[in-house]
Design a protein around this motif. Structure first.
Motif, mmCIF file in Angstrom:
data_model
loop_
_atom_site.group_PDB
_atom_site.id
_atom_site.type_symbol
_atom_site.label_atom_id
_atom_site.label_comp_id
_atom_site.label_asym_id
_atom_site.label_seq_id
_atom_site.Cartn_x
_atom_site.Cartn_y
_atom_site.Cartn_z
ATOM 1 N N ALA A 100 0.782 -1.036 -0.194
ATOM 2 C CA ALA A 100 0.064 0.095 0.497
ATOM 3 C C ALA A 100 0.492 1.278 0.037
ATOM 4 O O ALA A 100 1.185 1.870 -0.649
ATOM 5 C CB ALA A 100 -0.891 -0.596 1.492
ATOM 6 N N TRP A 101 1.810 1.317 0.674
ATOM 7 C CA TRP A 101 3.100 2.790 0.661
ATOM 8 C C TRP A 101 4.237 2.153 0.146
ATOM 9 O O TRP A 101 4.633 3.213 -0.339
ATOM 10 C CB TRP A 101 3.202 2.741 2.068
ATOM 11 N N GLY A 102 4.480 1.255 -0.557
ATOM 12 C CA GLY A 102 5.939 0.594 -0.606
ATOM 13 C C GLY A 102 6.995 0.613 -0.129
ATOM 14 O O GLY A 102 7.746 0.428 -0.375
ATOM 15 N N THR A 103 6.510 0.602 1.128
ATOM 16 C CA THR A 103 7.769 0.230 2.110
ATOM 17 C C THR A 103 7.138 -0.463 3.050
ATOM 18 O O THR A 103 5.885 -0.731 2.880
ATOM 19 C CB THR A 103 7.988 1.733 2.736
ATOM 20 N N PHE A 104 8.304 -1.004 3.888
ATOM 21 C CA PHE A 104 7.552 -1.935 4.895
ATOM 22 C C PHE A 104 7.399 -0.885 5.989
ATOM 23 O O PHE A 104 6.429 -1.658 7.139
ATOM 24 C CB PHE A 104 8.690 -2.825 5.583
ATOM 25 N N TRP A 105 8.115 0.116 6.662
ATOM 26 C CA TRP A 105 8.176 0.316 7.705
ATOM 27 C C TRP A 105 8.477 2.257 7.424
ATOM 28 O O TRP A 105 9.579 2.609 6.539
ATOM 29 C CB TRP A 105 9.338 0.229 8.485
ATOM 30 N N ILE A 106 7.820 2.531 8.189
ATOM 31 C CA ILE A 106 7.631 4.466 8.298
ATOM 32 C C ILE A 106 8.033 4.351 9.500
ATOM 33 O O ILE A 106 6.964 3.941 10.202
ATOM 34 C CB ILE A 106 6.921 5.255 7.705
ATOM 35 N N TRP A 107 9.043 5.489 9.788
ATOM 36 C CA TRP A 107 8.954 5.777 11.560
ATOM 37 C C TRP A 107 8.091 7.054 12.007
ATOM 38 O O TRP A 107 8.699 8.049 12.353
ATOM 39 C CB TRP A 107 10.650 6.557 12.008
ATOM 40 N N ASP A 108 6.518 6.794 11.751
ATOM 41 C CA ASP A 108 6.259 8.094 11.615
ATOM 42 C C ASP A 108 5.444 7.677 13.291
ATOM 43 O O ASP A 108 5.863 6.367 14.018
ATOM 44 C CB ASP A 108 5.046 7.789 11.265
ATOM 45 N N ALA A 109 4.578 8.463 13.646
ATOM 46 C CA ALA A 109 4.266 8.567 15.467
ATOM 47 C C ALA A 109 3.173 7.073 15.215
ATOM 48 O O ALA A 109 3.718 6.430 16.779
ATOM 49 C CB ALA A 109 3.444 9.562 16.037
ATOM 50 N N ARG A 110 2.577 6.687 15.466
ATOM 51 C CA ARG A 110 1.437 5.327 15.498
ATOM 52 C C ARG A 110 2.399 3.444 15.176
ATOM 53 O O ARG A 110 2.954 3.768 16.471
ATOM 54 C CB ARG A 110 0.863 4.901 14.000
ATOM 55 N N THR A 111 3.420 3.939 14.083
ATOM 56 C CA THR A 111 4.043 3.055 14.666
ATOM 57 C C THR A 111 5.552 2.866 15.287
ATOM 58 O O THR A 111 5.714 1.838 16.103
ATOM 59 C CB THR A 111 4.837 2.779 12.835
#
Lengths: 219, 102
Positions: A100-111
């Motif tokens: 959906a986003w094109g990456t496994f992980w994003i260091w955003d607030a929720r994750t």
């Protein structure tokens, strides 16, 4: 075991077995397509992850206030479920995000806050396992930090810039997607209750075994 | 010691997954096609050529298999532990009864 346990466990098993069929009948989301169906296991497990953190925290407060070992047993059982459901959430989320986003992980607030909460759960269990005598109270204090993180995880998507869906998405779902979601939420909630009861039962039996060993030593 | 080894194994697995995910995010060196005049802003994902689309089924199946395996493994572990504690409780109960009679 209480009388309600067996019927609830059987119903939970049947609903878990039926859940793939219910999910298969759900409509496809227009932009993400097939991969969006991970949502039906990801979101209920995320909710149980947060509920487990709350149960662990509340039981720890009650244990610290009263010293009643029953609350400590509940906190330990909920701590284990926190790690189990947290692991499911943290693995299924990236699998969905990859498409959906094109990456496994994003260091955003929720994750990031979810990962921190899961690590607090792991630290709680490690402390309980290797902390030695008296580690229950230290672990209970640690569980309070895990619980304090829960509201932050929930509201983070509404207050910080992120591509994670906001909390307003679920109430707006059409029936064809809402029914499978609430079916899975009910299944995971029943599973949470069954596993919590089972795990508390193990601790109760273990406490009886310890008491019997003590009485044997006294003879 | 056995539990410590098990925890170490779990932590190594988590680290390996992290390294794998970071490695998977690295862009592969492929020749970039020149953007055409009509489509130089963006292309909707469902209009991408088939060779550039990512299959969703392996991710979906992987997620569902992982959830079910983790849940069954946990239920199995808790049930086994409950069974062993119950057996120990029964054994100690009978030992205490025999001691009481003697």
């Amino acid at each position: 075991m209480p009388k309600w346990f067996t019927p609830v466990a059987v119903m939970c098993g049947a609903m878990l077995a039926a859940s793939p069929l219910v999910i298969a009948s759900a409509d496809y989301e227009s932009t993400m397509g097939l991969v969006q169906k991970i949502f039906y296991y990801h979101m209920p497990s995320a909710w149980m992850f947060l509920i487990a953190a709350m149960v662990c925290g509340v039981a720890s407060i009650r244990f610290l206030a009263t010293g009643d070992p029953r609350h400590d047993r509940t906190a330990l059982a909920a701590g284990e479920l926190l790690v189990v459901f947290g692991l499911i959430t943290l693995v299924t989320g990236p699998l969905w995000a990859r498409k959906a986003w094109g990456t496994f992980w994003i260091w955003d607030a929720r994750t990031t806050s979810s990962l921190v909460s899961w690590m607090i759960g792991c630290a709680y269990l490690i402390l309980r396992r290797y902390g030695g005598p008296g580690s229950e109270k230290l672990a209970a204090a640690l569980a309070l930090f895990g619980m304090a993180n829960v509201p932050f995880i929930y509201i983070s998507v509404n207050y910080w810039r992120t591509i994670h869906p906001a909390t307003t998405v679920v109430p707006k779902l059409p029936f064809t997607m809402g029914f499978p979601l609430w079916f899975c939420v009910t299944t995971f909630a029943l599973l949470f209750v069954v596993l919590l009861k089972l795990r508390v039962r193990v601790e109760e039996q273990q406490a009886q075994v310890d008491a019997l060993y003590l009485s044997l030593d006294e003879r | 010691m056995k539990m410590l080894k098990r925890w170490c194994a779990v932590l190594s697995l988590v680290l390996a997954c992290g390294v794998f995910s970071v490695a998977a995010q690295q862009p592969s060196p492929q020749p970039q096609p020149q953007p055409s005049q009509q489509n130089n802003d963006w292309i909707p994902i469902n209009q991408l050529p088939p060779q550039e689309q990512m299959a969703a089924a392996p991710l979906l199946i992987g997620a569902y298999v992982f959830v079910l395996v983790v849940l069954f493994a946990y239920v199995f572990r808790v049930a086994r532990r409950l069974q062993s504690v119950q057996q120990e409780l029964d054994r100690l109960g009978s030992t205490l009864k025999q001691g009481g009679r003697a």
